[in-house]
Write an enzyme that holds these catalytic residues in place. Structure first.
Site, PDB file in Angstrom:
ATOM      1  N   ASP A  90       0.865  -1.180   0.000  1.00  0.00           N
ATOM      2  CA  ASP A  90       0.000   0.000   0.000  1.00  0.00           C
ATOM      3  C   ASP A  90       0.904   1.234   0.000  1.00  0.00           C
ATOM      4  O   ASP A  90       1.556   1.529   1.005  1.00  0.00           O
ATOM      5  CB  ASP A  90      -0.881   0.025   1.255  1.00  0.00           C
ATOM      6  CG  ASP A  90      -1.860  -1.147   1.332  1.00  0.00           C
ATOM      7  OD1 ASP A  90      -1.619  -2.167   0.669  1.00  0.00           O
ATOM      8  OD2 ASP A  90      -2.847  -1.028   2.077  1.00  0.00           O
ATOM      9  N   LYS A 153      -7.117   3.324  -2.384  1.00  0.00           N
ATOM     10  CA  LYS A 153      -7.372   3.226  -0.947  1.00  0.00           C
ATOM     11  C   LYS A 153      -7.580   4.622  -0.382  1.00  0.00           C
ATOM     12  O   LYS A 153      -6.869   5.562  -0.755  1.00  0.00           O
ATOM     13  CB  LYS A 153      -6.187   2.533  -0.275  1.00  0.00           C
ATOM     14  CG  LYS A 153      -6.237   2.459   1.249  1.00  0.00           C
ATOM     15  CD  LYS A 153      -5.008   1.729   1.776  1.00  0.00           C
ATOM     16  CE  LYS A 153      -4.880   1.829   3.288  1.00  0.00           C
ATOM     17  NZ  LYS A 153      -3.674   1.139   3.793  1.00  0.00           N
ATOM     18  N   LYS A 183     -10.258   0.097  -1.331  1.00  0.00           N
ATOM     19  CA  LYS A 183     -10.016  -0.203   0.082  1.00  0.00           C
ATOM     20  C   LYS A 183     -10.377   1.000   0.937  1.00  0.00           C
ATOM     21  O   LYS A 183      -9.855   2.093   0.743  1.00  0.00           O
ATOM     22  CB  LYS A 183      -8.553  -0.589   0.306  1.00  0.00           C
ATOM     23  CG  LYS A 183      -8.222  -0.913   1.772  1.00  0.00           C
ATOM     24  CD  LYS A 183      -6.801  -1.408   1.924  1.00  0.00           C
ATOM     25  CE  LYS A 183      -6.427  -1.583   3.392  1.00  0.00           C
ATOM     26  NZ  LYS A 183      -5.034  -2.069   3.567  1.00  0.00           N
TER      27      LYS A 183
END
Length: 219
Positions: A90, A153, A183
């Protein structure tokens, strides 16, 4: 409160421990709890790698939490994490580049990380959506897709502007149209909040309080 089952929610959770004070023992406890809860993945700081977590997806972060690292540093961090067993990374974008509309810089940043880590590992791009306008969220989602990311995300959970919102998740989901995952992460502490994110289009949840959240869903 919802028709979503506890097992269904667990199957999309990244059980997360990114606190600066976290120890190896804390990570061991995280892994044990993740197995007990039946979640999909754990997400830990890159300095904690490698970890032994059979049966769990291992995720980590790059350029975290500020995103103000040089792209080559983010890429090297991601590459090392992959070499140490990470299945997913990430990365945090340079939020200032997004806020000023410099999407070419955001694109180059993401491409650098993607090329450094290779195509076999999942790449999630952290927007810090609470710090961006709707137009900026859409712009980053578009270049993330162009750069070969697998997920967009919402948040690191460390930005003073806040974490995930259902509005941002819905906007992100509409923009990527199912071609990328979405996400939701940052400040999701209850089952009601998690259900709201899922309803808005989240396909993955980043949670540090997974047990508390899951207890609110029917077994």
């Amino acid at each position: 409160m919802t028709e979503i089952s506890r097992r269904d929610v667990a199957a999309i959770i990244d059980h997360t421990l990114l606190a600066p004070e976290a120890t190896r023992q804390d990570v061991d406890a995280l892994i044990e709890e993740a197995r007990e809860l039946g979640v999909l993945a754990i997400c830990v700081s890159p300095s904690m790698l490698p970890v032994r977590a059979p049966g769990l997806v291992v995720a980590t972060v790059a350029g975290f939490p500020s995103g103000k690292h040089h792209s080559l540093v983010k890429g090297a961090e991601a590459r090392l994490a992959v070499d140490q067993g990470a299945n997913e990374v990430d990365m945090v974008i340079d939020v200032a580049a997004a806020r000023t509309g410099d999407y070419n810089a955001v694109l180059a940043d993401i491409i650098t990380v993607r090329e450094s880590m290779g195509d076999r590992v999942v790449l999630k791009v952290i927007l810090e959506s609470a710090a961006l306008s709707d137009e900026q969220i859409v712009g980053v989602c578009r270049v993330a897709e162009q750069a070969g990311a697998n997920f967009v995300k919402t948040s690191t959970g460390f930005h003073p502007a806040g974490g995930a919102s259902a509005h941002a998740v819905r906007l992100m989901a509409d923009t990527v149209g199912g071609r990328l995952g979405v996400k939701a992460s940052g400040g999701i502490r209850t089952a009601a909040a998690a259900a709201e994110m899922i309803a808005a289009g989240a396909t993955r949840l980043g949670l540090s309080r997974s047990r508390e959240v899951l207890q609110g869903f029917p077994a």
